[in-house]
Design a protein around this motif. Structure first.
Motif, short mmCIF file in Angstrom:
data_model
loop_
_atom_site.label_atom_id
_atom_site.label_comp_id
_atom_site.label_asym_id
_atom_site.label_seq_id
_atom_site.Cartn_x
_atom_site.Cartn_y
_atom_site.Cartn_z
N ASN A 186 35.60 25.37 41.22
CA ASN A 186 36.90 26.02 41.22
C ASN A 186 37.54 25.74 42.57
OD1 ASN A 186 39.13 27.64 40.79
ND2 ASN A 186 38.01 29.57 40.97
N ARG A 187 37.90 24.49 42.77
CA ARG A 187 38.28 23.96 44.08
C ARG A 187 39.43 24.73 44.72
NH1 ARG A 187 36.77 18.76 44.95
NH2 ARG A 187 34.96 19.43 43.75
N VAL A 188 40.31 25.33 43.90
CA VAL A 188 41.45 26.06 44.46
C VAL A 188 41.14 27.54 44.67
CG1 VAL A 188 43.16 24.50 43.50
CG2 VAL A 188 42.42 26.49 42.16
N GLY A 189 39.92 27.96 44.33
CA GLY A 189 39.56 29.36 44.50
C GLY A 189 38.18 29.56 45.06
N SER A 190 37.74 28.62 45.89
CA SER A 190 36.39 28.67 46.43
C SER A 190 36.40 28.65 47.96
CB SER A 190 35.56 27.48 45.91
OG SER A 190 34.30 27.42 46.54
N LEU A 191 35.75 29.62 48.56
CA LEU A 191 35.52 29.58 50.01
C LEU A 191 34.19 28.85 50.22
CD1 LEU A 191 36.58 33.20 51.07
CD2 LEU A 191 37.86 31.08 51.34
N ASP A 192 34.28 27.60 50.61
CA ASP A 192 33.10 26.75 50.66
C ASP A 192 33.00 26.05 52.01
OD1 ASP A 192 35.18 24.84 50.32
OD2 ASP A 192 34.94 24.96 48.14
N SER A 193 32.41 24.86 52.04
CA SER A 193 32.21 24.15 53.31
C SER A 193 33.49 23.90 54.08
CB SER A 193 31.49 22.82 53.06
OG SER A 193 30.12 23.01 52.81
N ARG A 194 34.60 23.88 53.41
CA ARG A 194 35.88 23.70 54.10
C ARG A 194 36.15 24.85 55.06
NH1 ARG A 194 39.36 22.94 48.70
NH2 ARG A 194 37.86 24.56 48.11
N PHE A 195 35.60 26.02 54.76
CA PHE A 195 35.92 27.22 55.52
C PHE A 195 34.81 27.69 56.44
CE2 PHE A 195 38.48 27.15 51.70
CZ PHE A 195 39.75 27.46 52.18
N TRP A 196 33.55 27.25 56.18
CA TRP A 196 32.46 27.68 57.07
C TRP A 196 31.49 26.57 57.48
CZ3 TRP A 196 28.75 26.34 53.76
CH2 TRP A 196 28.89 26.66 52.40
N GLY A 197 31.71 25.36 57.03
CA GLY A 197 30.94 24.25 57.57
C GLY A 197 29.88 23.68 56.66
N PHE A 198 29.04 22.84 57.24
CA PHE A 198 28.01 22.12 56.50
C PHE A 198 26.85 23.04 56.10
CE2 PHE A 198 29.87 18.97 59.48
CZ PHE A 198 30.44 18.12 58.55
N ILE A 199 26.13 22.59 55.06
CA ILE A 199 24.93 23.29 54.61
C ILE A 199 23.71 22.56 55.19
CG2 ILE A 199 23.58 24.02 52.62
CD1 ILE A 199 26.20 23.57 50.96
N PRO A 200 22.92 23.19 56.04
CA PRO A 200 21.70 22.54 56.52
C PRO A 200 20.75 22.24 55.35
CG PRO A 200 22.23 24.47 57.85
CD PRO A 200 23.12 24.52 56.64
N ARG A 201 20.18 21.06 55.35
CA ARG A 201 19.26 20.70 54.26
C ARG A 201 18.15 21.71 54.11
NH1 ARG A 201 16.46 20.48 50.79
NH2 ARG A 201 15.61 18.76 49.56
N GLU A 202 17.68 22.26 55.22
CA GLU A 202 16.58 23.22 55.18
C GLU A 202 16.99 24.56 54.57
OE1 GLU A 202 17.24 24.86 59.76
OE2 GLU A 202 15.65 23.42 59.32
N ALA A 203 18.30 24.80 54.43
CA ALA A 203 18.78 26.06 53.85
C ALA A 203 18.82 26.03 52.33
CB ALA A 203 20.17 26.40 54.39
N VAL A 204 18.62 24.85 51.73
CA VAL A 204 18.68 24.72 50.27
C VAL A 204 17.45 25.36 49.65
CG1 VAL A 204 18.73 23.11 48.33
CG2 VAL A 204 20.10 22.65 50.38
N LEU A 205 17.68 26.28 48.71
CA LEU A 205 16.59 26.98 48.04
C LEU A 205 16.18 26.32 46.73
CD1 LEU A 205 17.83 30.66 48.49
CD2 LEU A 205 16.18 29.42 49.92
N GLY A 206 17.10 25.62 46.09
CA GLY A 206 16.77 25.00 44.82
C GLY A 206 18.01 24.64 44.03
N ARG A 207 17.84 24.48 42.73
CA ARG A 207 18.96 24.13 41.86
C ARG A 207 18.92 25.01 40.62
NH1 ARG A 207 17.54 19.24 37.88
NH2 ARG A 207 15.31 19.59 37.66
N PRO A 208 20.07 25.46 40.13
CA PRO A 208 20.08 26.26 38.90
C PRO A 208 19.84 25.37 37.68
CG PRO A 208 22.32 25.90 39.68
CD PRO A 208 21.41 25.31 40.71
#
Length: 255
Positions: A186-208
């Motif tokens: 939902n690119r027009v309604g998502s607070l994502d990396s544009r607003f808080w930055g990159f995701i560290p690879r080590e922070a990834v917990l998994g995939r749904p």
């Protein structure tokens, strides 16, 4: 000669054996929930239409985990473009988010009126939303829709506001090593990396993996945290379980 009848006596489980059995089940359950799979509920519309508010998803912890020699049968894989990932938000301890990985280390990323360009090539993303001038909520926003070439946005975190320009080269945001750029569908309604930055690879917990249950949930339910509000929603679930469950989403695979 009299026949001898041997009766098979049932052996009763001792208290110690019962406790041991329950302890084993608890250990196995905790292992599965911690290292293999875990369930999460989607609280926001940032991944619509892929994930809806009220979707309950099973998350695979093992596939994106670092490979280990003691478990060679697990199908480990690296994160690829377009994978949906669950991770710990880097700017808020304990908060778990889900986004789509659209930028990997070395990628050059920019948006042009909401369209994603990766390494100079426009990407086909049929699932995303783009600015719509006929919708007053989703009108064009320079920062959001022409990232990273629009002016800074007040919704950015302080750390990212001071850092993001250092990663911009010739109008592209360059993803650093061991980092991922994640955006919502939902690119027009998502607070994502544009607003808080990159995701560290080590922070990834998994995939749904898939939706195992989906219930029609109000968009503001996440903000209703009082005891009375929680009881009211629980009552709604009990009363409307059958008519407000999205049955067609049961076992819906997430891609």
């Amino acid at each position: 000669m009299a026949e001898m009848v041997l009766e098979k006596q049932e052996r009763k489980e001792t208290l110690l054996e019962s406790i041991s059995g329950m302890a084993l089940m608890l250990v196995v359950g905790l292992f599965v929930l911690t290292f293999v799979a875990q369930n999460f509920e989607i609280p926001s519309p940032s991944m619509v239409p892929t994930l809806l508010i009220g979707d309950h998803v099973l998350v695979d912890h093992a596939t994106f985990a670092p490979p280990t020699k003691w478990m060679p049968l697990v199908p480990y894989q690296t994160i690829r473009h377009g994978d949906v990932v669950v991770f710990l938000k880097p700017t808020l301890e304990g908060m778990i988010l889900v986004k789509r990985a659209i930028g990997l280390p070395g990628d050059r990323i920019h948006l042009r009126h909401g369209i994603l360009y990766r390494n100079g090539v426009a990407q086909k993303e049929p699932q995303i939303s783009v600015p719509d001038e006929s919708d007053p909520i989703h009108t064009y926003e320079p920062f959001r829709d022409d990232f990273p070439n629009g002016p800074a946005d007040p919704r950015m975190t302080a750390t990212w506001a001071n850092e993001w320009q250092s990663h911009v080269v010739n109008g592209d945001l360059v993803v650093p090593d061991d980092m991922i750029l994640g955006l919502g569908d939902n690119r027009v309604g998502s607070l994502d990396s544009r607003f808080w930055g990159f995701i560290p690879r080590e922070a990834v917990l998994g995939r749904p993996l898939f939706v195992y249950w989906s219930f029609m949930t109000p968009e503001d339910q996440e903000q209703k945290t009082s005891a009375s509000e929680r009881v009211a929603f629980f009552t709604q679930v009990v009363v409307h379980f059958f008519d407000q469950t999205r049955w067609k989403r049961t076992f819906h695979r997430i891609v």
